[in-house]
Write a protein that holds these residues in place. Structure first.
Motif, PDB file in Angstrom:
ATOM      1  N   GLU A   1       0.846  -1.207   0.000  1.00 18.32           N
ATOM      2  CA  GLU A   1       0.000   0.000   0.000  1.00 18.32           C
ATOM      3  C   GLU A   1       0.875   1.249   0.000  1.00 18.32           C
ATOM      4  O   GLU A   1       0.623   2.187  -0.758  1.00 18.32           O
ATOM      5  CB  GLU A   1      -0.935  -0.022   1.214  1.00 18.32           C
ATOM      6  N   ARG A   2       1.910   1.270   0.826  1.00 23.73           N
ATOM      7  CA  ARG A   2       2.831   2.413   0.857  1.00 23.73           C
ATOM      8  C   ARG A   2       3.548   2.550  -0.485  1.00 23.73           C
ATOM      9  O   ARG A   2       3.700   3.650  -1.014  1.00 23.73           O
ATOM     10  CB  ARG A   2       3.888   2.238   1.951  1.00 23.73           C
ATOM     11  N   PHE A   3       4.004   1.418  -1.026  1.00 22.60           N
ATOM     12  CA  PHE A   3       4.665   1.431  -2.330  1.00 22.60           C
ATOM     13  C   PHE A   3       3.734   2.040  -3.383  1.00 22.60           C
ATOM     14  O   PHE A   3       4.150   2.866  -4.191  1.00 22.60           O
ATOM     15  CB  PHE A   3       5.072   0.000  -2.714  1.00 22.60           C
ATOM     16  N   GLY A   4       2.469   1.640  -3.343  1.00 24.47           N
ATOM     17  CA  GLY A   4       1.490   2.183  -4.283  1.00 24.47           C
ATOM     18  C   GLY A   4       1.308   3.678  -4.131  1.00 24.47           C
ATOM     19  O   GLY A   4       1.225   4.417  -5.132  1.00 24.47           O
ATOM     20  N   ARG A   5       1.260   4.137  -2.907  1.00 26.02           N
ATOM     21  CA  ARG A   5       1.100   5.576  -2.667  1.00 26.02           C
ATOM     22  C   ARG A   5       2.307   6.337  -3.212  1.00 26.02           C
ATOM     23  O   ARG A   5       2.162   7.376  -3.857  1.00 26.02           O
ATOM     24  CB  ARG A   5       0.926   5.837  -1.174  1.00 26.02           C
ATOM     25  N   TYR A   6       3.504   5.818  -2.967  1.00 26.89           N
ATOM     26  CA  TYR A   6       4.699   6.492  -3.477  1.00 26.89           C
ATOM     27  C   TYR A   6       4.733   6.470  -5.007  1.00 26.89           C
ATOM     28  O   TYR A   6       5.136   7.451  -5.633  1.00 26.89           O
ATOM     29  CB  TYR A   6       5.979   5.856  -2.911  1.00 26.89           C
ATOM     30  N   ALA A   7       4.305   5.362  -5.593  1.00 31.76           N
ATOM     31  CA  ALA A   7       4.258   5.282  -7.061  1.00 31.76           C
ATOM     32  C   ALA A   7       3.317   6.344  -7.611  1.00 31.76           C
ATOM     33  O   ALA A   7       3.640   7.016  -8.602  1.00 31.76           O
ATOM     34  CB  ALA A   7       3.819   3.885  -7.503  1.00 31.76           C
TER      35      ALA A   7
ATOM     36  N   ALA B   1       0.792   2.164  -9.158  1.00 30.84           N
ATOM     37  CA  ALA B   1       0.076   2.459  -7.920  1.00 30.84           C
ATOM     38  C   ALA B   1      -1.185   1.614  -7.797  1.00 30.84           C
ATOM     39  O   ALA B   1      -1.452   1.024  -6.738  1.00 30.84           O
ATOM     40  CB  ALA B   1      -0.277   3.945  -7.857  1.00 30.84           C
ATOM     41  N   ILE B   2      -1.945   1.537  -8.862  1.00 28.98           N
ATOM     42  CA  ILE B   2      -3.178   0.736  -8.851  1.00 28.98           C
ATOM     43  C   ILE B   2      -2.857  -0.731  -8.609  1.00 28.98           C
ATOM     44  O   ILE B   2      -3.488  -1.386  -7.778  1.00 28.98           O
ATOM     45  CB  ILE B   2      -3.965   0.921 -10.165  1.00 28.98           C
ATOM     46  N   ASP B   3      -1.873  -1.252  -9.333  1.00 28.37           N
ATOM     47  CA  ASP B   3      -1.504  -2.660  -9.163  1.00 28.37           C
ATOM     48  C   ASP B   3      -1.085  -2.961  -7.731  1.00 28.37           C
ATOM     49  O   ASP B   3      -1.512  -3.961  -7.144  1.00 28.37           O
ATOM     50  CB  ASP B   3      -0.373  -3.047 -10.124  1.00 28.37           C
ATOM     51  N   ALA B   4      -0.250  -2.104  -7.162  1.00 30.41           N
ATOM     52  CA  ALA B   4       0.228  -2.327  -5.791  1.00 30.41           C
ATOM     53  C   ALA B   4      -0.923  -2.273  -4.791  1.00 30.41           C
ATOM     54  O   ALA B   4      -1.003  -3.111  -3.880  1.00 30.41           O
ATOM     55  CB  ALA B   4       1.301  -1.302  -5.435  1.00 30.41           C
ATOM     56  N   CYS B   5      -1.827  -1.319  -4.957  1.00 29.41           N
ATOM     57  CA  CYS B   5      -2.958  -1.199  -4.027  1.00 29.41           C
ATOM     58  C   CYS B   5      -3.942  -2.356  -4.192  1.00 29.41           C
ATOM     59  O   CYS B   5      -4.511  -2.827  -3.208  1.00 29.41           O
ATOM     60  CB  CYS B   5      -3.626   0.160  -4.178  1.00 29.41           C
ATOM     61  N   ARG B   6      -4.127  -2.819  -5.410  1.00 37.38           N
ATOM     62  CA  ARG B   6      -4.991  -3.995  -5.620  1.00 37.38           C
ATOM     63  C   ARG B   6      -4.375  -5.232  -4.967  1.00 37.38           C
ATOM     64  O   ARG B   6      -5.076  -6.031  -4.344  1.00 37.38           O
ATOM     65  CB  ARG B   6      -5.225  -4.238  -7.102  1.00 37.38           C
TER      66      ARG B   6
ATOM     67  N   ALA C   1      -9.303  -1.546   6.198  1.00 41.91           N
ATOM     68  CA  ALA C   1      -9.843  -0.231   5.846  1.00 41.91           C
ATOM     69  C   ALA C   1      -8.769   0.629   5.173  1.00 41.91           C
ATOM     70  O   ALA C   1      -9.052   1.322   4.186  1.00 41.91           O
ATOM     71  CB  ALA C   1     -10.378   0.470   7.088  1.00 41.91           C
ATOM     72  N   ARG C   2      -7.540   0.556   5.677  1.00 39.78           N
ATOM     73  CA  ARG C   2      -6.451   1.365   5.113  1.00 39.78           C
ATOM     74  C   ARG C   2      -6.160   0.991   3.669  1.00 39.78           C
ATOM     75  O   ARG C   2      -6.047   1.867   2.803  1.00 39.78           O
ATOM     76  CB  ARG C   2      -5.193   1.208   5.964  1.00 39.78           C
ATOM     77  N   VAL C   3      -6.022  -0.300   3.381  1.00 38.16           N
ATOM     78  CA  VAL C   3      -5.679  -0.684   2.009  1.00 38.16           C
ATOM     79  C   VAL C   3      -6.822  -0.389   1.048  1.00 38.16           C
ATOM     80  O   VAL C   3      -6.583   0.020  -0.093  1.00 38.16           O
ATOM     81  CB  VAL C   3      -5.187  -2.149   1.896  1.00 38.16           C
ATOM     82  N   LEU C   4      -8.067  -0.562   1.508  1.00 36.88           N
ATOM     83  CA  LEU C   4      -9.205  -0.248   0.632  1.00 36.88           C
ATOM     84  C   LEU C   4      -9.361   1.260   0.421  1.00 36.88           C
ATOM     85  O   LEU C   4      -9.691   1.700  -0.682  1.00 36.88           O
ATOM     86  CB  LEU C   4     -10.493  -0.844   1.203  1.00 36.88           C
ATOM     87  N   ALA C   5      -9.128   2.045   1.472  1.00 37.37           N
ATOM     88  CA  ALA C   5      -9.205   3.504   1.322  1.00 37.37           C
ATOM     89  C   ALA C   5      -8.144   3.992   0.342  1.00 37.37           C
ATOM     90  O   ALA C   5      -8.415   4.853  -0.506  1.00 37.37           O
ATOM     91  CB  ALA C   5      -9.042   4.187   2.675  1.00 37.37           C
TER      92      ALA C   5
END
Length: 174
Positions: free
Chosen positions: A75-81, A90-95, A111-115
């Motif tokens: 999730e953090r990696f996705g946010r940084y991407a 970012a989408i791939d990492a969060c999914r 809740a954090r990862v879905l938000a």
């Protein structure tokens, strides 16, 4: 708020990690945890460095690491991407993060990862995908008494709802 000042200290700790006996015991965290903290500090001043450190954290996570821990790193990696302008990564990492955290019981981590997934989908223009992720994040955040994450998800949900045609409903959520 001394993120730039902290970075050389994190870098030194990372460089010394393999030279110190029992580094995890001495530091009170494992190598992946150190790299995650270093990435969080770097994300304020040097996003490329943050991405590199988070990649190293994911690679350094213990083989038997809890799936939720890996999800939070992703999730953090996705946010940084996303902050670097790489929406697809970012989408791939969060999914991937959302797929790793079990749906039950409702937890703050879920809740954090879905938000985050909802927000990344929203800012990349996928309102139809963002809306259900944000709605589920709100439900779980409420169940887990995670008011900060509820607020985060409601903001995304409000924007999506308004964008998808229900302006009054979106404003109420905002």
């Amino acid at each position: 708020h001394g993120y730039a000042d902290a970075q050389p200290h994190y870098d030194r700790a990372i460089d010394l990690w393999d030279r110190v006996p029992d580094p995890a015991e001495r530091a009170g965290l494992d190598r992946a945890g150190l790299l995650e903290r270093a990435a969080n500090a770097a994300s304020i001043t040097d996003l490329e460095r943050a991405m590199a450190l988070m990649t190293m954290a994911l690679e350094s996570a213990p083989v038997d690491a809890d799936r939720t821990r890996i999800a939070l790193l992703k999730e953090r990696f996705g946010r940084y991407a996303w902050l670097m302008g790489d929406g697809l990564t970012a989408i791939d990492a969060c999914r991937e993060a959302a797929a790793l955290v079990p749906p039950e019981p409702p937890t703050r981590d879920r809740a954090r990862v879905l938000a985050s997934l909802g927000q990344i989908l929203m800012v990349t223009g996928d309102m139809d995908g963002a809306e259900p992720a944000a709605r589920e994040a709100v439900r779980i955040a409420r169940s887990a008494s995670a008011r900060d994450l509820e607020t985060h998800a409601l903001t995304t949900l409000g924007v999506c709802t308004a964008y998808l045609g229900d302006l009054d409903g979106g404003l109420a959520q905002l």
